[in-house]
Design an enzyme around this catalytic site. Structure first.
Site, mmCIF file in Angstrom:
data_model
loop_
_atom_site.group_PDB
_atom_site.id
_atom_site.type_symbol
_atom_site.label_atom_id
_atom_site.label_comp_id
_atom_site.label_asym_id
_atom_site.label_seq_id
_atom_site.Cartn_x
_atom_site.Cartn_y
_atom_site.Cartn_z
ATOM 1 N N GLN A 128 0.859 -1.194 0.000
ATOM 2 C CA GLN A 128 0.000 0.000 0.000
ATOM 3 C C GLN A 128 0.894 1.242 0.000
ATOM 4 O O GLN A 128 0.602 2.234 -0.654
ATOM 5 C CB GLN A 128 -0.932 0.000 1.221
ATOM 6 C CG GLN A 128 -1.907 -1.169 1.254
ATOM 7 C CD GLN A 128 -3.043 -1.060 0.242
ATOM 8 O OE1 GLN A 128 -3.389 0.023 -0.201
ATOM 9 N NE2 GLN A 128 -3.638 -2.195 -0.119
ATOM 10 N N ARG A 162 0.201 9.580 -8.814
ATOM 11 C CA ARG A 162 -1.085 8.904 -8.625
ATOM 12 C C ARG A 162 -1.868 9.523 -7.483
ATOM 13 O O ARG A 162 -2.970 10.057 -7.659
ATOM 14 C CB ARG A 162 -0.818 7.415 -8.337
ATOM 15 C CG ARG A 162 -2.057 6.596 -8.067
ATOM 16 C CD ARG A 162 -1.714 5.312 -7.280
ATOM 17 N NE ARG A 162 -1.779 5.542 -5.861
ATOM 18 C CZ ARG A 162 -2.678 5.005 -5.032
ATOM 19 N NH1 ARG A 162 -3.586 4.180 -5.481
ATOM 20 N NH2 ARG A 162 -2.667 5.275 -3.742
ATOM 21 N N GLY A 204 -12.603 -0.916 -3.016
ATOM 22 C CA GLY A 204 -11.234 -1.425 -2.839
ATOM 23 C C GLY A 204 -10.416 -0.369 -2.131
ATOM 24 O O GLY A 204 -9.487 0.222 -2.684
ATOM 25 N N GLU A 250 -13.149 -3.090 1.516
ATOM 26 C CA GLU A 250 -11.830 -3.663 1.233
ATOM 27 C C GLU A 250 -11.852 -5.150 1.581
ATOM 28 O O GLU A 250 -12.226 -5.525 2.684
ATOM 29 C CB GLU A 250 -10.753 -2.924 2.038
ATOM 30 C CG GLU A 250 -9.366 -3.551 2.009
ATOM 31 C CD GLU A 250 -8.758 -3.702 0.608
ATOM 32 O OE1 GLU A 250 -8.874 -2.776 -0.213
ATOM 33 O OE2 GLU A 250 -8.192 -4.778 0.343
ATOM 34 N N GLU A 261 -18.410 -7.393 -4.526
ATOM 35 C CA GLU A 261 -19.393 -8.278 -5.151
ATOM 36 C C GLU A 261 -20.306 -8.907 -4.092
ATOM 37 O O GLU A 261 -21.364 -9.442 -4.422
ATOM 38 C CB GLU A 261 -18.701 -9.415 -5.916
ATOM 39 C CG GLU A 261 -17.951 -9.008 -7.178
ATOM 40 C CD GLU A 261 -16.548 -8.446 -6.908
ATOM 41 O OE1 GLU A 261 -16.187 -8.253 -5.730
ATOM 42 O OE2 GLU A 261 -15.823 -8.198 -7.876
ATOM 43 N N GLU A 287 -9.527 3.220 -7.090
ATOM 44 C CA GLU A 287 -8.314 3.166 -7.909
ATOM 45 C C GLU A 287 -8.191 1.723 -8.366
ATOM 46 O O GLU A 287 -7.503 0.917 -7.735
ATOM 47 C CB GLU A 287 -7.105 3.630 -7.074
ATOM 48 C CG GLU A 287 -5.902 3.970 -7.943
ATOM 49 C CD GLU A 287 -5.029 2.767 -8.220
ATOM 50 O OE1 GLU A 287 -5.432 1.948 -9.092
ATOM 51 O OE2 GLU A 287 -3.974 2.638 -7.597
ATOM 52 N N GLU A 337 -5.367 -7.130 -13.409
ATOM 53 C CA GLU A 337 -5.997 -7.392 -12.102
ATOM 54 C C GLU A 337 -7.509 -7.606 -12.211
ATOM 55 O O GLU A 337 -8.153 -8.046 -11.277
ATOM 56 C CB GLU A 337 -5.739 -6.276 -11.075
ATOM 57 C CG GLU A 337 -4.291 -6.039 -10.763
ATOM 58 C CD GLU A 337 -4.084 -4.929 -9.761
ATOM 59 O OE1 GLU A 337 -4.833 -4.843 -8.784
ATOM 60 O OE2 GLU A 337 -3.161 -4.125 -9.980
ATOM 61 N N SER A 392 -14.884 -5.281 -10.949
ATOM 62 C CA SER A 392 -15.445 -5.062 -9.603
ATOM 63 C C SER A 392 -15.988 -3.636 -9.490
ATOM 64 O O SER A 392 -17.004 -3.397 -8.832
ATOM 65 C CB SER A 392 -14.374 -5.274 -8.533
ATOM 66 O OG SER A 392 -13.851 -6.575 -8.634
HETATM 67 C C1 SAM Z 1 -4.911 -0.600 -6.363
HETATM 68 S S1 SAM Z 1 -5.369 -0.822 -4.706
HETATM 69 C C2 SAM Z 1 -5.970 0.790 -4.237
HETATM 70 C C3 SAM Z 1 -6.013 1.012 -2.758
HETATM 71 C C4 SAM Z 1 -6.487 2.391 -2.328
HETATM 72 N N1 SAM Z 1 -7.802 2.677 -2.811
HETATM 73 C C5 SAM Z 1 -5.537 3.458 -2.796
HETATM 74 O O1 SAM Z 1 -5.895 4.194 -3.705
HETATM 75 O O2 SAM Z 1 -4.430 3.559 -2.262
HETATM 76 C C6 SAM Z 1 -6.836 -1.777 -4.886
HETATM 77 C C7 SAM Z 1 -7.428 -2.298 -3.598
HETATM 78 O O3 SAM Z 1 -8.680 -2.872 -3.878
HETATM 79 C C8 SAM Z 1 -8.841 -4.080 -3.169
HETATM 80 N N2 SAM Z 1 -9.771 -4.911 -3.958
HETATM 81 C C9 SAM Z 1 -9.550 -5.443 -5.180
HETATM 82 N N3 SAM Z 1 -10.632 -6.105 -5.616
HETATM 83 C C10 SAM Z 1 -11.564 -5.975 -4.647
HETATM 84 C C11 SAM Z 1 -12.906 -6.433 -4.521
HETATM 85 N N4 SAM Z 1 -13.484 -7.160 -5.477
HETATM 86 N N5 SAM Z 1 -13.577 -6.119 -3.389
HETATM 87 C C12 SAM Z 1 -12.981 -5.387 -2.403
HETATM 88 N N6 SAM Z 1 -11.712 -4.945 -2.463
HETATM 89 C C13 SAM Z 1 -11.019 -5.225 -3.579
HETATM 90 C C14 SAM Z 1 -7.448 -4.647 -3.074
HETATM 91 O O4 SAM Z 1 -7.323 -5.548 -1.995
HETATM 92 C C15 SAM Z 1 -6.608 -3.386 -2.916
HETATM 93 O O5 SAM Z 1 -6.407 -3.053 -1.568
#
Ligand code: SAM
Length: 542
Positions: free
Chosen positions: A160, A169, A193, A215, A245, A259, A268, A273
């Site tokens: 993270q 970003r 997420g 999350e 979901e 994001e 990914e 989602s």
């Molecule tokens: C690219 S990171 C972005 C984290 C944060 N939003 C940021 O901008 O720093 C994507 C996050 O979404 C979570 N994630 C991915 N798919 C997900 C889902 N289907 N449901 C919930 N969380 C999800 C991942 O675990 C990850 O922590």
């Protein structure tokens, strides 16, 4: 037995000989008949064992996590996850032994148990923040091992941090939110997420009425901590641990923030989602930050890169490697290296034509639209060159009511942790200045949360034979977006060929660089956190 499964007031009861809670070793038996009761009247699908006409001292089992095993023809053990209400974090397994009056009743009970799990729970609304089905859309399309590794990766603070330290970003998100306070003020927001919860905190700073931070990984616990440590904002944020979901929210959202972008935008498969969250949580005409993404593409010429990749396979040309001839594997190794998309920051002067782009509108796309994406390609070469493949990057739009802002990952713009991506052809094609290059990029999603890429580039007949429309060169390759080659180096000062010097390559204005408020970003030396390859190598290392 009453109330057949599938009716509104769902209820089913069985008379039993006895039940005993393995944890307490207390047994409920004969004095008063013991009843097992399946119900969902509290909104929670549960199995409750209790003495007839007595609800005190009942044993409750959450059917979402429960499993049942036959110990004998008239005895079974029901196992479930329990939670200690006094200490939120502790979770343990609970066992209940069930004694039936006869084999037939045992069979009927098992059958009912299976039916409740399969039919009653399927798609049934459950209370806020709980899981809605035993198997969700996510589980159906994503391999369990891939999802496990993916969420394990995002569950770690170091990854993270890597995203938070991408200041292009995170700074662009911050600016987009704060400059568009009007879109957040007094609104209900869902952070899809949420990771560390950073975007939820930004939304709260912009005056959101309430933010639901969803999350799925263990990062949810850290997000809770971070949010609790910022109480003036945190009181308007609820962290919900689960997949978008699957979780249920108590109200609809006016706005989604997320994001979800991976390498080449789509890696990914989190965009799916994002659009599922849109359909589940967003009010009609609600806003999405970002609202659309574009994949930009242009042919490039990079002799150094081509030779570097081709040379990697030379190892397999040894005929006497400790007395062993390695050449039978040379062809496969060569193909293997060219099936890896290259991730690095390259000099935009390597592009040999003006880029084109393909739009993904997150407000309108259906989830299924993202399973297979076909992009027709057409370019006009601005110089004579050997074309080694297709260079790609993306940008996303924050379409605020006050300010529109783009986050770009273009070559020449401040570098992000996504860098750029290049698909390299094992067989380059030759073009003259002004010649048309056509082809196709097809991206097919796979169940390891990534895509297989199929690229074809063609150069049409040039000169007198052109009227016949014949194609003289075509080159194709197949790549796995999950297995990129990280080639992280400073953008190199490529010496221009004579041809390139006399013809300005492309108008760099064509590459939209809209995050220029930021100083030259320091080039990050860490691989992208959004990479399957890194997750794989990480797992291999462990
Ligand atoms: C690219 S990171 C972005 C984290 C944060 N939003 C940021 O901008 O720093 C994507 C996050 O979404 C979570 N994630 C991915 N798919 C997900 C889902 N289907 N449901 C919930 N969380 C999800 C991942 O675990 C990850 O922590």
């Amino acid at each position: 037995m009453e109330g057949p499964v599938g009716q509104k007031e769902k209820l089913q009861e069985f008379a039993l000989v006895s039940v005993s809670d393995l944890a307490s070793s207390s047994s409920e038996s004969h004095s008063k008949p013991v009843v097992a009761r399946f119900s969902d009247d509290s909104g929670l699908a549960e199995l409750r064992f209790h003495k007839e006409s007595e609800s005190a001292a009942a044993i409750n089992v959450d059917l979402r996590t429960a499993q049942i095993f036959k110990v004998s023809s008239v005895q079974s053990v029901c196992l479930t996850e329990g939670s200690d209400s006094t200490e939120e974090k502790t979770s343990y397994s609970r066992g209940v032994t069930v004694q039936f009056r006869n084999e037939e009743e045992s069979r009927a009970f098992h059958c009912a148990f299976k039916q409740w799990k399969e039919e009653v729970l399927e798609g049934k609304p459950l209370p806020n923040g709980t899981i809605s089905a035993t198997k969700s859309k996510f589980d159906d399309k994503i391999e369990a091992s891939s999802a496990k590794m993916y969420f394990h990766y995002y569950g770690q603070l170091l990854h993270q941090q890597n995203m938070l330290q991408d200041y292009v970003r995170t700074g662009t998100y911050y600016a987009a939110v704060i400059e568009n306070r009007a879109d957040f003020f007094g609104r209900v927001v869902v952070d899809v997420g949420a990771g560390s919860g950073i975007l939820s905190l930004f939304a709260a700073q912009a005056g959101a009425k309430h933010v639901y931070a969803v999350e799925a990984s263990e990062m949810a616990e850290y997000a809770r901590k971070l949010i609790a440590g910022n109480p003036s904002l945190g009181q308007r944020i609820t962290v919900i641990k689960g997949k978008v979901e699957e979780v249920e929210l108590p109200e609809k959202a006016d706005m989604l923030i997320s994001e979800p972008m991976g390498t080449l935008l789509v890696n990914e498969r989190m965009l799916e989602s994002y659009v599922i969250a849109r359909d589940r949580f967003l009010v009609p005409n609600g806003k999405m930050f970002p609202s659309l993404g574009r994949i930009h593409m242009a042919p490039f010429s990079d002799e150094y890169l081509f030779i570097e990749i081709a040379n990697k396979a030379l190892f397999w040309q040894q005929q006497n490697y400790y007395g062993v001839d390695l050449t039978p594997l040379y062809g496969s190794a060569f193909q293997g290296y060219f099936s890896q998309p290259v991730v690095d920051a390259f000099d935009p002067r390597l592009l040999v034509a003006s880029p084109t782009y393909h739009v993904l509108d997150f407000t309108k796309s259906k989830e299924e639209d993202l399973y297979e994406i076909e992009i027709p390609l057409r370019f006009t070469a601005s110089v004579g060159a050997r074309v080694h493949g297709l260079a790609c990057w993306f940008d996303v739009l924050f379409n605020g009511s006050t300010v529109q802002r783009w986050l770009t990952t273009a070559p020449g713009a401040p570098t992000t942790h996504w860098y750029q991506l290049r698909c390299v052809l094992a067989q380059p094609i030759y073009v003259m200045a002004g010649q048309e290059i056509t082809g196709q990029l097809r991206m097919v999603a796979h169940n390891a949360q990534s895509y297989t890429l199929y690229l074809t580039l063609m150069a049409k007949m040039w000169g007198p034979g052109a009227e016949q429309g014949g194609i003289i060169q075509a080159s194709s390759c197949k790549l796995d977006l999950k297995e990129p080659y990280y080639r992280m180096s400073q953008p190199q000062a490529y010496p221009l060929t004579q041809d390139q010097q006399s013809h300005p390559l492309i108008n760099t204005q064509d590459i939209q660089i809209q995050s220029q408020d930021f100083e030259e970003a320091e080039l990050m030396q860490h691989p992208s956190p959004n990479s399957g390859a890194q997750m794989n190598s990480m797992a291999e290392n462990n």
